[in-house]
Scaffold this motif. Sequence first.
Motif, PDB file in Angstrom:
ATOM      1  N   ARG A  38      41.273  25.881  34.238  1.00  0.00           N
ATOM      2  CA  ARG A  38      40.397  26.951  34.340  1.00  0.00           C
ATOM      3  C   ARG A  38      39.025  26.621  33.790  1.00  0.00           C
ATOM      4  O   ARG A  38      38.832  26.616  32.619  1.00  0.00           O
ATOM      5  N   ASP A 145      43.689  35.135  41.969  1.00  0.00           N
ATOM      6  CA  ASP A 145      42.851  34.744  41.130  1.00  0.00           C
ATOM      7  C   ASP A 145      42.860  35.565  39.675  1.00  0.00           C
ATOM      8  O   ASP A 145      42.628  35.077  38.624  1.00  0.00           O
ATOM      9  N   ASP A 149      43.833  34.776  35.897  1.00  0.00           N
ATOM     10  CA  ASP A 149      43.030  34.844  34.985  1.00  0.00           C
ATOM     11  C   ASP A 149      43.606  35.725  33.727  1.00  0.00           C
ATOM     12  O   ASP A 149      43.388  35.587  32.507  1.00  0.00           O
ATOM     13  N   LEU A 216      37.456  36.695  31.314  1.00  0.00           N
ATOM     14  CA  LEU A 216      38.684  36.739  32.193  1.00  0.00           C
ATOM     15  C   LEU A 216      39.005  38.214  32.608  1.00  0.00           C
ATOM     16  O   LEU A 216      39.623  38.346  33.637  1.00  0.00           O
TER      17      LEU A 216
END
Length: 240
Positions: A38, A145, A149, A216
């Motif tokens: 990430r 996604d 996160d 995030l």
Amino acid sequence: MRSRADIVLLPVDGDLDVTTVEGVRQSIDELFDGGCRRIILNMSRVSFIDSAGMALLLAEARRMRRASGLISLVNVGDQVAHALAVKCLGDAIPYTTQGARPAVPVLDAGARPEWVRSIQVRADGLAEARRWVGAVLAGLSLGRDAVFDMMLASGEALGNAIDHTCAEGVMVTVEGYPDRAVVEVSDCGEGFDPSTVRPAGEADERGRGIQLMKLLADAVTITAKRHGMGTVVRLVKLLR
């Protein structure tokens, strides 16, 4: 102690063009080869991107997705955002423009979650707890996604709790509301004042957890437990 970075905020220092892409590529490759899946590129200093820069971003984004990872961009300026939009790269490379954080409405005082799930986290169960959070969130309208996160943000909170407090007292709770998912990580430590935590410098190995969680998640709050000793980290992600 975690021996490698799961998440990295990587600054891009200047325009991303044919003269600079190789240096950025090397930085990304080093992180990827070290196991990072990430990467968040801070584009606040980038005022121009050419075809070589776009090709780099697209190639690295595709490679990261093949490895079940993700690259995204933050603090993208207007000109760079326009260039990405013209090339239709927004779906391949998630990005947010400067100041474009979603507003998180305050819940009504009487609001209650539609459902709640909780588990106790063992000292050696960090990876298992992250996967559990991901499995619970996967059934919501968040998108892959966003789930990824939130798993990583939860992992930062859980890692801090296990590293710095009584690991046997760490709990993780996921709550579902009509417009959001909330992940809470609570511990039984002595607590701390988040306002006293200075932003990590480029040479610091630790102290980046709160910064990364704020990148995030859509909202992050850190408070003392209402009863007993300990801290509660609350991570919010708005549903689509």
